[in-house]
Design a protein around this motif. Structure first.
Motif, mmCIF file in Angstrom:
data_model
loop_
_atom_site.group_PDB
_atom_site.id
_atom_site.type_symbol
_atom_site.label_atom_id
_atom_site.label_comp_id
_atom_site.label_asym_id
_atom_site.label_seq_id
_atom_site.Cartn_x
_atom_site.Cartn_y
_atom_site.Cartn_z
ATOM 1 N N THR A 200 14.939 -6.828 4.906
ATOM 2 C CA THR A 200 15.544 -6.767 6.239
ATOM 3 C C THR A 200 15.154 -7.948 7.121
ATOM 4 O O THR A 200 15.655 -8.062 8.237
ATOM 5 N N LYS A 201 14.243 -8.811 6.628
ATOM 6 C CA LYS A 201 13.785 -10.010 7.346
ATOM 7 C C LYS A 201 13.207 -9.662 8.721
ATOM 8 O O LYS A 201 13.484 -10.328 9.704
ATOM 9 N N THR A 202 12.397 -8.604 8.770
ATOM 10 C CA THR A 202 11.746 -8.219 10.018
ATOM 11 C C THR A 202 10.234 -8.199 9.828
ATOM 12 O O THR A 202 9.738 -7.900 8.742
ATOM 13 N N LYS A 203 9.516 -8.521 10.908
ATOM 14 C CA LYS A 203 8.055 -8.566 10.870
ATOM 15 C C LYS A 203 7.471 -7.259 11.393
ATOM 16 O O LYS A 203 8.125 -6.529 12.135
ATOM 17 N N ASN A 204 6.224 -7.007 11.019
ATOM 18 C CA ASN A 204 5.451 -5.859 11.504
ATOM 19 C C ASN A 204 6.134 -4.516 11.272
ATOM 20 O O ASN A 204 6.166 -3.658 12.138
ATOM 21 N N VAL A 205 6.688 -4.338 10.074
ATOM 22 C CA VAL A 205 7.312 -3.074 9.700
ATOM 23 C C VAL A 205 6.212 -2.128 9.205
ATOM 24 O O VAL A 205 5.421 -2.496 8.347
ATOM 25 N N PRO A 206 6.104 -0.915 9.756
ATOM 26 C CA PRO A 206 5.068 0.019 9.312
ATOM 27 C C PRO A 206 5.239 0.409 7.848
ATOM 28 O O PRO A 206 6.351 0.676 7.393
ATOM 29 N N MET A 207 4.124 0.440 7.121
ATOM 30 C CA MET A 207 4.130 0.805 5.707
ATOM 31 C C MET A 207 3.835 2.299 5.587
ATOM 32 O O MET A 207 2.904 2.801 6.207
ATOM 33 N N ILE A 208 4.633 2.996 4.788
ATOM 34 C CA ILE A 208 4.476 4.428 4.590
ATOM 35 C C ILE A 208 3.693 4.671 3.302
ATOM 36 O O ILE A 208 4.021 4.123 2.256
ATOM 37 N N ASP A 209 2.671 5.510 3.376
ATOM 38 C CA ASP A 209 1.803 5.867 2.248
ATOM 39 C C ASP A 209 1.277 4.649 1.492
ATOM 40 O O ASP A 209 1.500 4.518 0.282
ATOM 41 N N PRO A 210 0.573 3.730 2.160
ATOM 42 C CA PRO A 210 0.063 2.548 1.457
ATOM 43 C C PRO A 210 -1.089 2.873 0.514
ATOM 44 O O PRO A 210 -1.886 3.773 0.779
ATOM 45 N N VAL A 211 -1.133 2.148 -0.596
ATOM 46 C CA VAL A 211 -2.218 2.228 -1.560
ATOM 47 C C VAL A 211 -2.768 0.818 -1.708
ATOM 48 O O VAL A 211 -2.004 -0.133 -1.922
ATOM 49 N N ILE A 212 -4.092 0.656 -1.580
ATOM 50 C CA ILE A 212 -4.705 -0.662 -1.652
ATOM 51 C C ILE A 212 -5.343 -0.842 -3.026
ATOM 52 O O ILE A 212 -6.252 -0.097 -3.406
ATOM 53 N N ASP A 213 -4.852 -1.817 -3.773
ATOM 54 C CA ASP A 213 -5.378 -2.174 -5.084
ATOM 55 C C ASP A 213 -6.169 -3.462 -4.973
ATOM 56 O O ASP A 213 -5.923 -4.281 -4.086
ATOM 57 N N VAL A 214 -7.112 -3.654 -5.910
ATOM 58 C CA VAL A 214 -7.857 -4.903 -5.990
ATOM 59 C C VAL A 214 -7.405 -5.590 -7.275
ATOM 60 O O VAL A 214 -7.579 -5.061 -8.367
ATOM 61 N N LYS A 215 -6.790 -6.767 -7.122
ATOM 62 C CA LYS A 215 -6.313 -7.540 -8.266
ATOM 63 C C LYS A 215 -6.803 -8.965 -8.129
ATOM 64 O O LYS A 215 -6.514 -9.626 -7.127
ATOM 65 N N SER A 216 -7.567 -9.434 -9.086
ATOM 66 C CA SER A 216 -8.099 -10.807 -9.100
ATOM 67 C C SER A 216 -8.868 -11.122 -7.813
ATOM 68 O O SER A 216 -8.783 -12.217 -7.281
ATOM 69 N N GLY A 217 -9.602 -10.149 -7.299
ATOM 70 C CA GLY A 217 -10.395 -10.358 -6.096
ATOM 71 C C GLY A 217 -9.617 -10.281 -4.799
ATOM 72 O O GLY A 217 -10.173 -10.503 -3.731
ATOM 73 N N ARG A 218 -8.335 -9.986 -4.865
ATOM 74 C CA ARG A 218 -7.504 -9.875 -3.660
ATOM 75 C C ARG A 218 -7.221 -8.403 -3.377
ATOM 76 O O ARG A 218 -7.040 -7.604 -4.290
ATOM 77 N N TYR A 219 -7.149 -8.072 -2.109
ATOM 78 C CA TYR A 219 -6.877 -6.706 -1.688
ATOM 79 C C TYR A 219 -5.414 -6.636 -1.285
ATOM 80 O O TYR A 219 -4.999 -7.270 -0.321
ATOM 81 N N ILE A 220 -4.638 -5.870 -2.054
ATOM 82 C CA ILE A 220 -3.192 -5.834 -1.877
ATOM 83 C C ILE A 220 -2.752 -4.407 -1.545
ATOM 84 O O ILE A 220 -2.964 -3.486 -2.327
#
Length: 70
Positions: A14-34
């Motif tokens: 949608t090319k919009t900034k600051n869109v709220p994320m629903i049910d986020p899950v944070i994974d650690v991949k190669s030292g990055r938090y995604i």
């Protein structure tokens, strides 16, 4: 990236900034938090953040731990 309602990200579809994320899950991949989740319309979203930011979202209950955490 964060506001009082949780994690926000850029929506490529949608090319919009600051869109709220629903049910986020944070994974650690190669030292990055995604954080990955969906927007209100069901489009997939991701956001890369620092360890401190990721831990803050998890401790506040805004996100869940995914894979890669030690």
């Amino acid at each position: 990236m964060a506001n009082e309602s949780g994690i926000t990200a850029y929506s490529v579809k949608t090319k919009t900034k600051n869109v709220p994320m629903i049910d986020p899950v944070i994974d650690v991949k190669s030292g990055r938090y995604i954080a990955s989740g969906k927007d209100a319309a069901g489009n997939k979203m991701s956001a890369i953040m620092s360890k401190a930011t990721a831990e803050g979202h998890i401790s506040s209950g805004a996100a869940k731990k995914g894979t890669g955490w030690s």
